[in-house]
Motif scaffolding. Structure first.
Motif, PDB file in Angstrom:
ATOM      1  N   GLY A   1     -29.947  22.416 -11.950  1.00 14.91           N
ATOM      2  CA  GLY A   1     -29.311  22.027 -10.698  1.00 14.91           C
ATOM      3  C   GLY A   1     -27.924  22.602 -10.528  1.00 14.91           C
ATOM      4  O   GLY A   1     -27.302  23.094 -11.469  1.00 14.91           O
ATOM      5  N   PRO A   2     -27.413  22.533  -9.304  1.00 13.65           N
ATOM      6  CA  PRO A   2     -26.091  23.072  -8.988  1.00 13.65           C
ATOM      7  C   PRO A   2     -24.965  22.186  -9.508  1.00 13.65           C
ATOM      8  O   PRO A   2     -25.179  21.013  -9.827  1.00 13.65           O
ATOM      9  N   GLY A   3     -23.777  22.748  -9.582  1.00 14.22           N
ATOM     10  CA  GLY A   3     -22.623  22.006 -10.077  1.00 14.22           C
ATOM     11  C   GLY A   3     -21.784  21.357  -8.999  1.00 14.22           C
ATOM     12  O   GLY A   3     -20.891  20.558  -9.298  1.00 14.22           O
ATOM     13  N   GLU A   4     -22.061  21.675  -7.725  1.00 12.27           N
ATOM     14  CA  GLU A   4     -21.248  21.159  -6.628  1.00 12.27           C
ATOM     15  C   GLU A   4     -21.830  19.853  -6.088  1.00 12.27           C
ATOM     16  O   GLU A   4     -23.028  19.784  -5.770  1.00 12.27           O
ATOM     17  N   LEU A   5     -21.004  18.834  -5.963  1.00 14.53           N
ATOM     18  CA  LEU A   5     -21.473  17.536  -5.469  1.00 14.53           C
ATOM     19  C   LEU A   5     -22.110  17.636  -4.092  1.00 14.53           C
ATOM     20  O   LEU A   5     -23.053  16.913  -3.777  1.00 14.53           O
ATOM     21  N   ASP A   6     -21.598  18.532  -3.254  1.00 14.18           N
ATOM     22  CA  ASP A   6     -22.109  18.665  -1.895  1.00 14.18           C
ATOM     23  C   ASP A   6     -23.590  19.051  -1.890  1.00 14.18           C
ATOM     24  O   ASP A   6     -24.324  18.719  -0.958  1.00 14.18           O
ATOM     25  N   LEU A   7     -24.038  19.748  -2.941  1.00 10.49           N
ATOM     26  CA  LEU A   7     -25.421  20.204  -3.015  1.00 10.49           C
ATOM     27  C   LEU A   7     -26.348  19.179  -3.669  1.00 10.49           C
ATOM     28  O   LEU A   7     -27.569  19.347  -3.637  1.00 10.49           O
ATOM     29  N   LEU A   8     -25.773  18.165  -4.277  1.00  8.88           N
ATOM     30  CA  LEU A   8     -26.542  17.144  -4.982  1.00  8.88           C
ATOM     31  C   LEU A   8     -26.731  15.922  -4.085  1.00  8.88           C
ATOM     32  O   LEU A   8     -25.962  15.689  -3.156  1.00  8.88           O
ATOM     33  N   MET A   9     -27.752  15.130  -4.374  1.00  9.85           N
ATOM     34  CA  MET A   9     -28.123  14.063  -3.458  1.00  9.85           C
ATOM     35  C   MET A   9     -27.823  12.676  -4.018  1.00  9.85           C
ATOM     36  O   MET A   9     -27.628  12.490  -5.221  1.00  9.85           O
ATOM     37  N   THR A  10     -27.786  11.704  -3.111  1.00 11.87           N
ATOM     38  CA  THR A  10     -27.723  10.284  -3.434  1.00 11.87           C
ATOM     39  C   THR A  10     -28.691   9.566  -2.509  1.00 11.87           C
ATOM     40  O   THR A  10     -29.118  10.102  -1.476  1.00 11.87           O
ATOM     41  N   CYS A  11     -29.028   8.341  -2.850  1.00  8.34           N
ATOM     42  CA  CYS A  11     -29.877   7.551  -1.961  1.00  8.34           C
ATOM     43  C   CYS A  11     -29.199   7.331  -0.609  1.00  8.34           C
ATOM     44  O   CYS A  11     -29.856   7.343   0.439  1.00  8.34           O
ATOM     45  N   THR A  12     -27.888   7.166  -0.631  1.00  5.76           N
ATOM     46  CA  THR A  12     -27.144   6.957   0.616  1.00  5.76           C
ATOM     47  C   THR A  12     -27.232   8.179   1.515  1.00  5.76           C
ATOM     48  O   THR A  12     -27.398   8.053   2.739  1.00  5.76           O
ATOM     49  N   LYS A  13     -27.124   9.360   0.942  1.00  7.69           N
ATOM     50  CA  LYS A  13     -27.261  10.586   1.735  1.00  7.69           C
ATOM     51  C   LYS A  13     -28.631  10.655   2.390  1.00  7.69           C
ATOM     52  O   LYS A  13     -28.758  11.023   3.567  1.00  7.69           O
ATOM     53  N   ILE A  14     -29.661  10.321   1.636  1.00  4.46           N
ATOM     54  CA  ILE A  14     -31.025  10.353   2.179  1.00  4.46           C
ATOM     55  C   ILE A  14     -31.146   9.400   3.362  1.00  4.46           C
ATOM     56  O   ILE A  14     -31.671   9.750   4.428  1.00  4.46           O
ATOM     57  N   GLU A  15     -30.657   8.188   3.201  1.00  2.00           N
ATOM     58  CA  GLU A  15     -30.757   7.191   4.267  1.00  2.00           C
ATOM     59  C   GLU A  15     -30.010   7.643   5.516  1.00  2.00           C
ATOM     60  O   GLU A  15     -30.472   7.423   6.640  1.00  2.00           O
ATOM     61  N   ARG A  16     -28.873   8.295   5.311  1.00  2.00           N
ATOM     62  CA  ARG A  16     -28.043   8.729   6.438  1.00  2.00           C
ATOM     63  C   ARG A  16     -28.612   9.973   7.121  1.00  2.00           C
ATOM     64  O   ARG A  16     -28.559  10.089   8.349  1.00  2.00           O
ATOM     65  N   GLU A  17     -29.155  10.890   6.327  1.00  2.00           N
ATOM     66  CA  GLU A  17     -29.485  12.218   6.854  1.00  2.00           C
ATOM     67  C   GLU A  17     -30.944  12.365   7.278  1.00  2.00           C
ATOM     68  O   GLU A  17     -31.303  13.356   7.904  1.00  2.00           O
ATOM     69  N   LEU A  18     -31.789  11.402   6.947  1.00  2.00           N
ATOM     70  CA  LEU A  18     -33.204  11.475   7.333  1.00  2.00           C
ATOM     71  C   LEU A  18     -33.606  10.224   8.118  1.00  2.00           C
ATOM     72  O   LEU A  18     -34.513   9.488   7.722  1.00  2.00           O
TER      73      LEU A  18
END
Length: 199
Positions: free
Chosen positions: A146-163
């Motif tokens: 996986g990538p080293g940048e947080l922006d490229l990595l996911m969280t459950c909160t990101k999923i809920e917000r972005e989908l």
């Protein structure tokens, strides 16, 4: 932001992430309905697996080298897939076209996710299924993929917000052993999501 040179990576003789499907996808592939869109498909391991399950699969990736290997893998497996070389920053899937959308380790910056993810939801037919697995933010320092940048990595909160617009069937962060070629090997922290298109 440092991203791999995908054409260079996929030019290697061996398959960068192996030829076996992602295990989370394989476990849940029975939920998918024909046809299926697979983004960031790379060298075709997931698309070819889905095709062997009798699904029509449209594989999209930015690397023509990767998709050429995908087509060859499909032919060697006795199936066919359709492929499209596309920059996911500009990709415009047809609305209400797919029974399933697959995103496996497609690590994209927020700037692309903000525009692409709503289009992926729109591309699903009512009742269609989206299956996603990605490394979580807690994966960053593990060194097992996986990538080293947080922006490229996911969280459950990101999923809920972005989908939005999907009914959650499964959403979790979990640790599991990932064995997918030389770039994804070892215990990893992942986000797993299965969503169903409302309507």
């Amino acid at each position: 932001m440092s991203l791999p040179d995908w054409n260079a990576r996929f030019s290697e003789t061996e398959f960068a992430y192996g030829t076996e499907p992602n295990s989370f996808l394989a476990k849940n592939a029975h939920l998918l309905v024909d046809p299926v869109l697979s983004i960031a498909e790379g060298e075709g391991r997931n698309a070819v697996f889905l095709a062997t399950q009798g699904l029509r699969v449209h594989a999209v990736d930015g690397s023509d080298v990767g998709l050429a290997k995908a087509a060859k893998l499909a032919a060697n497996s006795g199936v066919s897939i359709s492929t499209e070389v596309a920059d996911l920053n500009d990709f415009q899937p047809e609305p209400q076209t797919y029974g399933g959308v697959v995103s496996i380790f497609a690590h994209l910056p927020n700037s692309i996710r903000d525009s692409l993810y709503p289009l992926l939801v729109q591309s699903l037919k009512p009742g269609g299924i989206l299956i996603l697995e990605a490394y979580s933010e807690n994966q960053r320092d593990r060194g097992t993929g996986g990538p080293g940048e947080l922006d490229l990595l996911m969280t459950c909160t990101k999923i809920e917000r972005e989908l939005p617009g999907l009914e959650t069937i499964l959403l979790q962060e979990t640790q599991r052993e990932v064995v997918e070629g030389k770039y994804h090997t070892g215990v990893a922290s992942v986000i797993q999501f299965i969503g169903k298109k409302l309507g």
